[in-house]
Design an enzyme around this catalytic site. Structure first.
Site, short mmCIF file in Angstrom:
data_model
loop_
_atom_site.label_atom_id
_atom_site.label_comp_id
_atom_site.label_asym_id
_atom_site.label_seq_id
_atom_site.Cartn_x
_atom_site.Cartn_y
_atom_site.Cartn_z
N GLN A 172 -4.81 1.14 -20.68
CA GLN A 172 -4.95 -0.34 -20.94
C GLN A 172 -3.46 -0.80 -20.34
O GLN A 172 -3.03 -1.95 -19.84
CB GLN A 172 -6.62 -1.51 -21.23
CG GLN A 172 -7.20 -0.53 -20.86
CD GLN A 172 -7.32 -0.52 -19.57
OE1 GLN A 172 -7.17 -1.06 -18.57
NE2 GLN A 172 -8.45 0.76 -19.17
N MET A 204 -15.31 14.94 -4.14
CA MET A 204 -14.44 15.91 -2.80
C MET A 204 -12.61 16.32 -3.04
O MET A 204 -12.14 16.93 -3.25
CB MET A 204 -13.98 15.10 -1.67
CG MET A 204 -15.11 15.75 -0.46
SD MET A 204 -15.89 14.67 0.56
CE MET A 204 -13.83 13.84 0.78
N GLU A 254 -0.27 3.78 -7.27
CA GLU A 254 -0.46 3.76 -8.58
C GLU A 254 0.41 5.49 -9.46
O GLU A 254 -0.04 6.38 -8.69
CB GLU A 254 -1.46 4.24 -9.29
CG GLU A 254 -2.48 3.62 -10.74
CD GLU A 254 -3.64 3.75 -10.62
OE1 GLU A 254 -4.40 4.11 -10.60
OE2 GLU A 254 -3.91 2.20 -10.69
N ASP A 268 -7.83 -4.71 -13.90
CA ASP A 268 -7.80 -3.70 -14.65
C ASP A 268 -8.16 -4.14 -15.53
O ASP A 268 -8.53 -3.54 -16.41
CB ASP A 268 -6.11 -3.53 -14.96
CG ASP A 268 -5.13 -2.69 -14.20
OD1 ASP A 268 -6.51 -1.49 -14.27
OD2 ASP A 268 -4.01 -2.99 -14.32
N ASP A 311 -1.22 -0.50 -4.03
CA ASP A 311 -2.62 0.15 -3.73
C ASP A 311 -3.68 -0.20 -5.07
O ASP A 311 -4.84 0.51 -5.49
CB ASP A 311 -2.97 1.54 -3.63
CG ASP A 311 -1.91 2.60 -5.31
OD1 ASP A 311 -1.00 1.58 -6.73
OD2 ASP A 311 -2.34 3.09 -5.52
N ARG A 329 -16.90 11.12 -2.81
CA ARG A 329 -15.84 10.73 -2.86
C ARG A 329 -14.83 11.07 -4.17
O ARG A 329 -13.90 12.23 -3.82
CB ARG A 329 -14.52 10.27 -2.49
CG ARG A 329 -15.63 9.16 -1.28
CD ARG A 329 -14.66 8.35 -0.29
NE ARG A 329 -15.18 7.78 0.53
CZ ARG A 329 -14.93 7.11 1.64
NH1 ARG A 329 -14.28 6.30 1.26
NH2 ARG A 329 -15.38 6.76 2.72
N TYR A 389 -9.88 10.27 -20.37
CA TYR A 389 -11.30 10.71 -19.94
C TYR A 389 -12.10 11.55 -21.01
O TYR A 389 -12.52 12.01 -21.24
CB TYR A 389 -10.71 11.87 -18.51
CG TYR A 389 -11.08 10.90 -17.43
CD1 TYR A 389 -12.10 10.33 -17.20
CD2 TYR A 389 -9.68 10.15 -17.31
CE1 TYR A 389 -12.05 9.64 -15.95
CE2 TYR A 389 -10.20 9.16 -16.14
CZ TYR A 389 -11.76 8.92 -15.57
OH TYR A 389 -11.16 8.05 -14.44
N MET A 418 -13.95 0.91 -5.94
CA MET A 418 -14.06 1.69 -7.13
C MET A 418 -12.51 3.03 -7.77
O MET A 418 -12.23 2.99 -6.38
CB MET A 418 -15.37 1.92 -7.05
CG MET A 418 -16.43 1.37 -7.64
SD MET A 418 -16.05 2.27 -9.64
CE MET A 418 -17.00 3.78 -9.19
N SER A 437 -5.62 4.74 -2.12
CA SER A 437 -4.45 4.46 -2.14
C SER A 437 -4.54 4.97 0.26
O SER A 437 -2.88 4.78 -0.08
CB SER A 437 -4.01 6.56 -2.63
OG SER A 437 -4.36 5.59 -3.97
N1 LIG Z 1 -6.93 0.55 -15.57
C1 LIG Z 1 -8.32 0.95 -15.30
N2 LIG Z 1 -8.92 1.20 -16.76
C2 LIG Z 1 -9.10 2.68 -16.44
N3 LIG Z 1 -8.73 3.45 -15.88
C3 LIG Z 1 -8.39 3.30 -15.02
C4 LIG Z 1 -7.70 2.41 -14.77
N4 LIG Z 1 -6.98 1.81 -13.69
C5 LIG Z 1 -7.10 3.66 -12.83
N5 LIG Z 1 -8.00 4.07 -12.98
C6 LIG Z 1 -7.96 5.09 -13.89
O1 LIG Z 1 -6.81 5.53 -12.75
C7 LIG Z 1 -6.93 7.32 -12.27
C8 LIG Z 1 -6.21 6.93 -10.74
O2 LIG Z 1 -6.13 5.82 -10.36
P1 LIG Z 1 -6.16 6.08 -8.80
O3 LIG Z 1 -6.15 4.07 -8.43
O4 LIG Z 1 -5.13 6.68 -7.71
O5 LIG Z 1 -7.35 6.51 -7.98
P2 LIG Z 1 -8.84 5.91 -8.06
O6 LIG Z 1 -9.21 5.12 -8.30
O7 LIG Z 1 -9.53 6.58 -7.79
O8 LIG Z 1 -8.56 5.18 -6.35
P3 LIG Z 1 -8.39 5.18 -4.91
O9 LIG Z 1 -9.15 4.10 -4.11
O10 LIG Z 1 -7.86 5.55 -3.61
O11 LIG Z 1 -8.94 6.23 -4.36
C9 LIG Z 1 -9.57 6.86 -11.68
O12 LIG Z 1 -9.12 7.88 -12.31
C10 LIG Z 1 -9.14 5.82 -12.02
O13 LIG Z 1 -10.39 5.50 -12.72
#
Ligand SMILES: Nc1ncnc2c1ncn2[C@@H]1O[C@H](COP(=O)(O)OP(=O)(O)OP(=O)(O)O)[C@@H](O)[C@H]1O
Length: 214
Positions: free
Chosen positions: A57, A145, A34, A86, A80, A142, A46, A11, A17
Site C-alpha cells: 500500500q 483471460m 500503473e 487505493d 489508469d 477477464r 499475493y 475492479m 489500462s
Molecule cells: N492498492 C492496491 N492494493 C492491492 N493491490 C492493488 C492495489 N492497486 C492495484 N493492485 C493490484 O495490482 C495489480 C495490477 O493492477 P492494474 O491496475 O494493472 O490492473 P487491474 O486492476 O487488473 O486493472 P485493469 O482494469 O486494467 O484490468 C492487480 O492485481 C491489482 O489487484
C-alpha cells in the site's frame, strides 16, 4: 485543444489500462499506467498478504501520489488508476487482518498529508472519473483471460474471497467519491475492442467533458 485530466476506476481486471490507452489516444493526452513490471512487492503480497500488505500500500500510495501530482500539473492526462481508490484496498486488507491498526492509522495520516499537498496545486482534482462497473462474473472472466499467474484463483483459491469482497465494496466507494464529476460505464455491455462500442464510448466521454466544463 481543451486539456483534461481523466482518471479510471474499477475492479481488478475491469479494463482500466485498455480504456486508458484508447481515451488518451483519442483525446491526444498522455497516459499514466500503473507500473506492474517495476513493482517488486505485488507478487510477494499475493503469496503472503499478511507480510506484505502494508508495504504494498505504501508503494502504491507513493507511485499514485507522483502520478496525480504530475497529471494535475500537466493538466492533459489519463490515469489508469488513481490515489482516490487505493484506500479501499487498504481498508479491506485492514479488515482481513493483513494490516494492523497502527499501520492503518499511519497510512491514513500519510494519505491526508498527501491530499493536503494536492490541495495546494493550481489544479486540485481531475475533471472526470470514469468508473468501469461490471458484474463479478465479468471481472473474474477477464482476470482469468489475462492470465497473470499470481492473480489466478485456481492457483490461489483464497483469492475468490478477496475479489468477492472488493467487488461488493466498489459501489459504496464510488458513491463516497467526491473529487470530480463522474461517468459510469457498464463493462458487461460495452466492449471497447469493438469499433462501434469504442465510438459510442468516446461520444459519451466528450459530451461529459463538455458538461463538466460549463
Ligand atoms: N492498492 C492496491 N492494493 C492491492 N493491490 C492493488 C492495489 N492497486 C492495484 N493492485 C493490484 O495490482 C495489480 C495490477 O493492477 P492494474 O491496475 O494493472 O490492473 P487491474 O486492476 O487488473 O486493472 P485493469 O482494469 O486494467 O484490468 C492487480 O492485481 C491489482 O489487484
Amino acid at each position: 485543444m481543451e486539456k483534461n485530466v481523466i482518471v479510471l476506476a474499477g475492479m481488478i481486471g475491469a479494463g482500466k489500462s485498455s480504456y486508458t490507452e484508447l481515451i488518451s489516444k483519442e483525446l491526444g493526452s498522455k497516459a499514466f499506467y500503473e507500473s506492474i513490471q517495476d513493482n517488486r512487492i505485488l507478487e510477494l503480497f499475493y503469496k503472503e498478504p499478511k507480510r506484505w500488505a502494508f508495504a504494498l500500500q505504501i508503494y502504491f500510495l507513493n507511485t499514485r501520489f507522483r502520478s496525480i501530482k504530475q497529471a494535475l500539473l500537466d493538466q492533459n492526462n489519463v490515469l489508469d488508476r488513481s490515489i482516490y481508490e487505493d484506500a479501499l484496498f487498504t481498508q479491506i486488507n485492514f479488515e482481513e487482518g493483513n494490516i494492523s491498526e497502527p499501520e492503518m492509522d499511519t497510512y491514513l495520516d500519510l494519505l491526508d498529508n498527501m491530499m493536503e499537498e494536492i490541495d495546494t496545486l493550481p489544479k486540485k482534482s481531475p475533471d472526470l472519473l470514469i468508473y468501469l462497473r461490471g458484474s463479478l462474473e465479468t471481472v473474474l472472466k477477464r482476470i482469468k483471460m489475462r492470465g497473470r499467474p499470481y492473480e489466478q484463483i485456481h492457483l490461489n483459491p483464497g483469492l475468490l474471497d478477496y475479489y468477492t469482497t472488493l467487488h461488493s465494496r466498489y459501489d459504496d466507494w464510488f458513491t463516497s467519491y467526491h473529487h470530480s464529476d463522474t461517468l459510469v460505464i457498464n463493462i458487461d455491455e460495452i466492449d471497447i475492442h469493438n469499433e462501434e462500442d469504442a465510438r459510442i464510448l468516446m461520444l459519451q466521454i466528450r459530451k461529459k467533458l463538455k458538461e463538466v466544463r460549463h
